[in-house]
Design an enzyme around this catalytic site. Structure first.
Site, PDB file in Angstrom:
ATOM      1  N   HIS A 251       0.846  -1.207   0.000  1.00  0.00           N
ATOM      2  CA  HIS A 251       0.000   0.000   0.000  1.00  0.00           C
ATOM      3  C   HIS A 251       0.875   1.249   0.000  1.00  0.00           C
ATOM      4  CE1 HIS A 251      -3.351   2.628   1.671  1.00  0.00           C
ATOM      5  NE2 HIS A 251      -2.268   3.280   2.103  1.00  0.00           N
ATOM      6  N   GLU A 252       1.879   1.275   0.894  1.00  0.00           N
ATOM      7  CA  GLU A 252       2.747   2.459   0.978  1.00  0.00           C
ATOM      8  C   GLU A 252       3.602   2.604  -0.282  1.00  0.00           C
ATOM      9  OE1 GLU A 252       2.071   4.557   3.116  1.00  0.00           O
ATOM     10  OE2 GLU A 252       0.882   3.302   4.450  1.00  0.00           O
TER      11      GLU A 252
ATOM     12  N   HIS B  93       1.659   4.290  -2.921  1.00  0.00           N
ATOM     13  CA  HIS B  93       1.496   5.743  -2.797  1.00  0.00           C
ATOM     14  C   HIS B  93       2.495   6.506  -3.668  1.00  0.00           C
ATOM     15  CE1 HIS B  93      -1.768   6.396  -0.133  1.00  0.00           C
ATOM     16  NE2 HIS B  93      -1.232   5.803   0.912  1.00  0.00           N
TER      17      HIS B  93
ATOM     18  N   ASP C 250      -4.713   0.999  -1.546  1.00  0.00           N
ATOM     19  CA  ASP C 250      -5.259  -0.254  -1.006  1.00  0.00           C
ATOM     20  C   ASP C 250      -5.349  -1.316  -2.098  1.00  0.00           C
ATOM     21  OD1 ASP C 250      -5.548   0.335   1.666  1.00  0.00           O
ATOM     22  OD2 ASP C 250      -7.682   0.813   1.561  1.00  0.00           O
TER      23      ASP C 250
END
Length: 420
Positions: A268-269, A272, A332
């Site tokens: 998820h990170e 980003h 997500d």
């Protein structure tokens, strides 16, 4: 980017250049304006007519910021408004208030103690290997991507390869902490005086670093924080020790559970870096256009599909804002899909355990008042929707639980959105 002179000239009611020079000792030629609308409206708010209101606001804000350093009665008064907003009925115990004060001032020291005691080197090595595995999997997915041009793909892979990793806890403490000492003779020897003096030292240290080269090893959140983050201006990902606990992660959990928990959060990170916000920064953290226009147009088209999936979804008496939550929803989806790919490559994958732990990490117990606030300001969708809707975008979810058309969590294949 804009010139400081142009920005200063556009503001009639503040000498911005003088303010910047006071803070950092010089005036840079260019500055990054992160909130253009704020400065466009600045003079309509900050003006002579509104100054009495601004002074009152500053006074109330100062009193509120100091109340936590005063008596229990002052703390109770301070908490009355926030309790009304959040639905809390009990005052914060004095030991919790004291700990919060210590942690806010010595966060890195507290975090290092927490990390070494409750996480440790063995788990740190294991999670580091997981992060490297997720990055490698993301590299494979970018390489196999069908809608990026080769030129943009190369730049995306370069950004992935230069991503800085901060896992568990820092290897060293900022030397600044040697100066942040409580002195019974300073500031009248008072508790409030000492805390304010330490805050001034920390702010001055930040200003003094303005012209220094960015330190990508500097942690901006404490290791005892239950959170994770991607910093686009550093192109770094941070996974503090406190989130590297069960159910997100544990050495005693199965690999499938760990990838459904922290594995999906790690990816998820990473995602980003390529969400609608992170996509505006290059591998060095510079805000620059590194996409070919046709690639970014396709990215925006796919992003709009994600907006439509979430926008207007009912949640209690509220509805989800698909635009507000877009970046987190994209992350997500990318994170869960990437983690799923790793689990499917394991010798004995347990997809049910993978998806169940994904849902488990989003369990939440909170007051309705808090949820009412969060749904209007939080860039994340409500946890229950995150837990349920993202797996429903993945074909493997249907196979793992034998979900068929007509079941409550069924989504038609054409309604399953994937970007990364």
């Amino acid at each position: 980017y804009t010139s400081l002179a142009d920005l200063d000239e556009s503001l009639a009611n503040i000498d911005l250049k003088a303010l910047v020079e006071t803070l950092i000792g010089d005036a840079p030629e260019t500055v990054i304006v992160t909130t253009p609308k704020f400065y466009a409206a600045f003079d309509s708010v900050i003006n002579e007519e509104n100054m009495p209101l601004i002074r009152d606001w500053m006074l109330v804000h100062s009193i509120r910021s100091l109340a936590e350093y005063c008596s229990s009665d002052a703390i109770a008064i301070l908490g009355a408004f926030s309790n009304l907003l959040t639905g809390q009925t009990e005052p914060i115990p004095p030991n919790v208030t004291a700990f919060a004060a210590v942690r806010s001032l010595y966060s890195e020291v507290v975090g290092l103690y927490y990390g070494e005691k409750y996480f440790g080197p063995e788990a740190k090595a294991d999670v580091t290997a997981m992060v490297e595995q997720m990055i490698e999997t993301y590299r494979e997915r970018l390489t196999a991507n069908t809608w990026l041009s080769e030129e943009t793909r190369i730049k995306a892979l370069r950004k992935l390869d230069t991503m800085a990793l901060q896992i568990g806890y820092p290897d060293k403490i900022d030397p600044l902490y040697d100066e942040l000492l409580i002195d019974s003779a300073a500031e009248g020897g008072t508790y409030a005086g000492n805390l304010l003096r330490i805050q001034r030292l920390a702010i001055q240290d930040m200003m003094d670093r303005f012209y220094e080269e960015s330190d990508r090893d500097l942690w901006i959140i404490s290791a005892d924080t239950v959170n994770a983050m991607y910093n686009p201006q550093m192109n770094s990902i941070v996974f503090p020790s406190a989130i590297l606990q069960a159910p997100f992660y544990s050495l005693s959990q199965s690999e499938s559970m760990n990838y459904g928990g922290i594995g999906a959060v790690i990816a998820h990170e990473i995602s980003h870096a390529f969400d609608p916000n992170g996509a505006k920064f290059d591998e060095n953290g510079a805000m620059t256009d590194w996409w070919l226009p046709e690639d970014y147009a396709k990215f925006e088209e796919l992003s709009q599909r994600m907006v439509e999936v979430f926008d207007g979804l009912p949640y209690k008496e509220f509805t989800v804002n698909g635009t507000l939550t877009l970046g987190e929803n994209v992350a997500d989806a990318g994170g869960l899909g990437c983690a799923l790919q790793v689990v499917q490559s394991l010798p004995e994958p347990d997809l049910q355990a993978f998806f169940i732990n994904w849902a488990t990490i989003w369990r939440q117990k909170t007051y309705d008042q808090v949820e009412g606030i969060l749904i209007t300001i939080d860039t994340h969708a409500p946890n229950k929707i995150r837990a349920n809707l993202q797996p429903a975008m993945l074909d493997a979810f249907y196979e793992a639980f034998d979900i068929i058309e007509g079941d409550p969590m069924y989504r038609a294949p054409e309604d399953r959105v994937a970007i990364w």
